[in-house]
Design a protein around this motif. Structure first.
Motif, PDB file in Angstrom:
ATOM      1  N   THR A  20      46.302  48.869  39.178  1.00 39.88           N
ATOM      2  CA  THR A  20      46.591  48.652  37.757  1.00 39.88           C
ATOM      3  C   THR A  20      46.797  47.164  37.466  1.00 39.88           C
ATOM      4  O   THR A  20      46.284  46.644  36.473  1.00 39.88           O
ATOM      5  N   GLY A  21      47.540  46.502  38.318  1.00 43.14           N
ATOM      6  CA  GLY A  21      47.753  45.070  38.126  1.00 43.14           C
ATOM      7  C   GLY A  21      46.463  44.269  38.207  1.00 43.14           C
ATOM      8  O   GLY A  21      46.262  43.318  37.453  1.00 43.14           O
ATOM      9  N   CYS A  22      45.578  44.662  39.095  1.00 41.88           N
ATOM     10  CA  CYS A  22      44.296  43.964  39.214  1.00 41.88           C
ATOM     11  C   CYS A  22      43.403  44.219  38.006  1.00 41.88           C
ATOM     12  O   CYS A  22      42.640  43.345  37.603  1.00 41.88           O
ATOM     13  N   ILE A  23      43.504  45.404  37.418  1.00 39.63           N
ATOM     14  CA  ILE A  23      42.752  45.672  36.186  1.00 39.63           C
ATOM     15  C   ILE A  23      43.260  44.772  35.065  1.00 39.63           C
ATOM     16  O   ILE A  23      42.468  44.161  34.335  1.00 39.63           O
ATOM     17  N   PHE A  24      44.573  44.663  34.923  1.00 42.13           N
ATOM     18  CA  PHE A  24      45.129  43.768  33.903  1.00 42.13           C
ATOM     19  C   PHE A  24      44.768  42.311  34.174  1.00 42.13           C
ATOM     20  O   PHE A  24      44.442  41.563  33.256  1.00 42.13           O
ATOM     21  N   GLN A  39      35.635  36.702  38.097  1.00 44.66           N
ATOM     22  CA  GLN A  39      36.926  37.357  37.909  1.00 44.66           C
ATOM     23  C   GLN A  39      36.927  38.769  38.465  1.00 44.66           C
ATOM     24  O   GLN A  39      37.954  39.244  38.957  1.00 44.66           O
ATOM     25  N   MET A  40      35.788  39.450  38.412  1.00 42.96           N
ATOM     26  CA  MET A  40      35.699  40.778  38.992  1.00 42.96           C
ATOM     27  C   MET A  40      35.853  40.702  40.514  1.00 42.96           C
ATOM     28  O   MET A  40      36.556  41.515  41.120  1.00 42.96           O
ATOM     29  N   LEU A  41      35.217  39.725  41.133  1.00 40.76           N
ATOM     30  CA  LEU A  41      35.327  39.561  42.583  1.00 40.76           C
ATOM     31  C   LEU A  41      36.740  39.161  43.001  1.00 40.76           C
ATOM     32  O   LEU A  41      37.251  39.634  44.018  1.00 40.76           O
ATOM     33  N   ILE A  42      37.386  38.310  42.217  1.00 40.58           N
ATOM     34  CA  ILE A  42      38.756  37.906  42.535  1.00 40.58           C
ATOM     35  C   ILE A  42      39.704  39.094  42.413  1.00 40.58           C
ATOM     36  O   ILE A  42      40.535  39.338  43.290  1.00 40.58           O
ATOM     37  N   ALA A  43      39.577  39.864  41.329  1.00 35.27           N
ATOM     38  CA  ALA A  43      40.435  41.040  41.143  1.00 35.27           C
ATOM     39  C   ALA A  43      40.187  42.064  42.250  1.00 35.27           C
ATOM     40  O   ALA A  43      41.134  42.667  42.775  1.00 35.27           O
ATOM     41  N   GLY A  44      38.933  42.261  42.634  1.00 34.89           N
ATOM     42  CA  GLY A  44      38.623  43.190  43.717  1.00 34.89           C
ATOM     43  C   GLY A  44      39.180  42.730  45.050  1.00 34.89           C
ATOM     44  O   GLY A  44      39.661  43.532  45.849  1.00 34.89           O
ATOM     45  N   THR A  45      39.131  41.435  45.297  1.00 36.63           N
ATOM     46  CA  THR A  45      39.670  40.883  46.542  1.00 36.63           C
ATOM     47  C   THR A  45      41.186  41.013  46.587  1.00 36.63           C
ATOM     48  O   THR A  45      41.759  41.353  47.635  1.00 36.63           O
ATOM     49  N   ILE A  46      41.849  40.758  45.468  1.00 32.63           N
ATOM     50  CA  ILE A  46      43.305  40.915  45.418  1.00 32.63           C
ATOM     51  C   ILE A  46      43.680  42.371  45.675  1.00 32.63           C
ATOM     52  O   ILE A  46      44.594  42.668  46.453  1.00 32.63           O
ATOM     53  N   ASN A  47      42.968  43.294  45.022  1.00 35.03           N
ATOM     54  CA  ASN A  47      43.257  44.716  45.216  1.00 35.03           C
ATOM     55  C   ASN A  47      43.006  45.137  46.667  1.00 35.03           C
ATOM     56  O   ASN A  47      43.802  45.873  47.254  1.00 35.03           O
ATOM     57  N   LEU A  48      41.926  44.678  47.244  1.00 30.75           N
ATOM     58  CA  LEU A  48      41.615  44.992  48.632  1.00 30.75           C
ATOM     59  C   LEU A  48      42.680  44.444  49.574  1.00 30.75           C
ATOM     60  O   LEU A  48      43.139  45.131  50.494  1.00 30.75           O
ATOM     61  N   SER A  49      43.110  43.212  49.341  1.00 31.10           N
ATOM     62  CA  SER A  49      44.139  42.600  50.188  1.00 31.10           C
ATOM     63  C   SER A  49      45.457  43.354  50.095  1.00 31.10           C
ATOM     64  O   SER A  49      46.094  43.639  51.119  1.00 31.10           O
ATOM     65  N   LEU A  50      45.887  43.677  48.877  1.00 31.43           N
ATOM     66  CA  LEU A  50      47.137  44.415  48.717  1.00 31.43           C
ATOM     67  C   LEU A  50      47.046  45.798  49.348  1.00 31.43           C
ATOM     68  O   LEU A  50      48.008  46.285  49.951  1.00 31.43           O
ATOM     69  N   VAL A  87      37.545  52.411  40.475  1.00 32.18           N
ATOM     70  CA  VAL A  87      38.029  52.399  39.090  1.00 32.18           C
ATOM     71  C   VAL A  87      38.074  50.971  38.555  1.00 32.18           C
ATOM     72  O   VAL A  87      37.690  50.718  37.408  1.00 32.18           O
ATOM     73  N   LEU A  88      38.518  50.050  39.380  1.00 29.07           N
ATOM     74  CA  LEU A  88      38.579  48.647  38.971  1.00 29.07           C
ATOM     75  C   LEU A  88      37.208  48.126  38.577  1.00 29.07           C
ATOM     76  O   LEU A  88      37.024  47.586  37.480  1.00 29.07           O
ATOM     77  N   PHE A  89      36.223  48.301  39.440  1.00 29.36           N
ATOM     78  CA  PHE A  89      34.896  47.773  39.157  1.00 29.36           C
ATOM     79  C   PHE A  89      34.233  48.487  37.986  1.00 29.36           C
ATOM     80  O   PHE A  89      33.601  47.850  37.142  1.00 29.36           O
ATOM     81  N   VAL A  90      34.385  49.801  37.911  1.00 26.96           N
ATOM     82  CA  VAL A  90      33.766  50.543  36.808  1.00 26.96           C
ATOM     83  C   VAL A  90      34.395  50.153  35.479  1.00 26.96           C
ATOM     84  O   VAL A  90      33.691  49.894  34.498  1.00 26.96           O
ATOM     85  N   LEU A  91      35.720  50.093  35.424  1.00 24.90           N
ATOM     86  CA  LEU A  91      36.392  49.748  34.181  1.00 24.90           C
ATOM     87  C   LEU A  91      36.068  48.322  33.747  1.00 24.90           C
ATOM     88  O   LEU A  91      35.783  48.081  32.567  1.00 24.90           O
TER      89      LEU A  91
END
Length: 107
Positions: A20-24, A39-50, A87-91
């Motif tokens: 959810t935080g990565c989507i925001f 920004q999509m790649l950065i958010a995906g990387t953050i989500n993957l790392s967490l 969900v992150l990438f699709v949204l």
């Protein structure tokens, strides 16, 4: 509730919260910078790392507790990680035009 139940609840909440935080984050940064792919790649990387840190934490926690809890937790974590990334990438992909046009950068 036992300690294992509380740990499992925090584990699942952390995984859902990180997605959810990565989507925001992705939506906010797309509106601010106007760039989609970066920004999509950065958010995906953050989500993957967490997610990987959460799975590692679960592994270290449940290693000495119970083999069944280890396997169940790793399965739940992997499933939530895949679902969260999807969900992150699709949204982000579906809402990109709306978010990019709000700032006038438009795609």
């Amino acid at each position: 509730m036992s300690g294992i139940d509380i740990a499992m609840v925090f584990y699942v909440i952390f995984m859902i919260g990180s997605a959810t935080g990565c989507i925001f984050y992705g939506s906010f940064m797309m509106r601010e910078t106007g760039s989609f792919l970066q920004q999509m790649l950065i958010a995906g990387t953050i989500n993957l790392s967490l997610g990987i840190f959460a799975i590692l934490g679960w592994f270290l926690f449940s290693w000495g507790v119970n083999e069944f809890m280890l396997n169940v937790g790793l399965s739940i974590g992997a499933g939530l990680l895949v679902i969260g990334e999807t969900v992150l990438f699709v949204l982000l992909f579906l809402k990109r035009k709306q978010w990019l046009q709000q700032d006038g950068n438009g795609v």
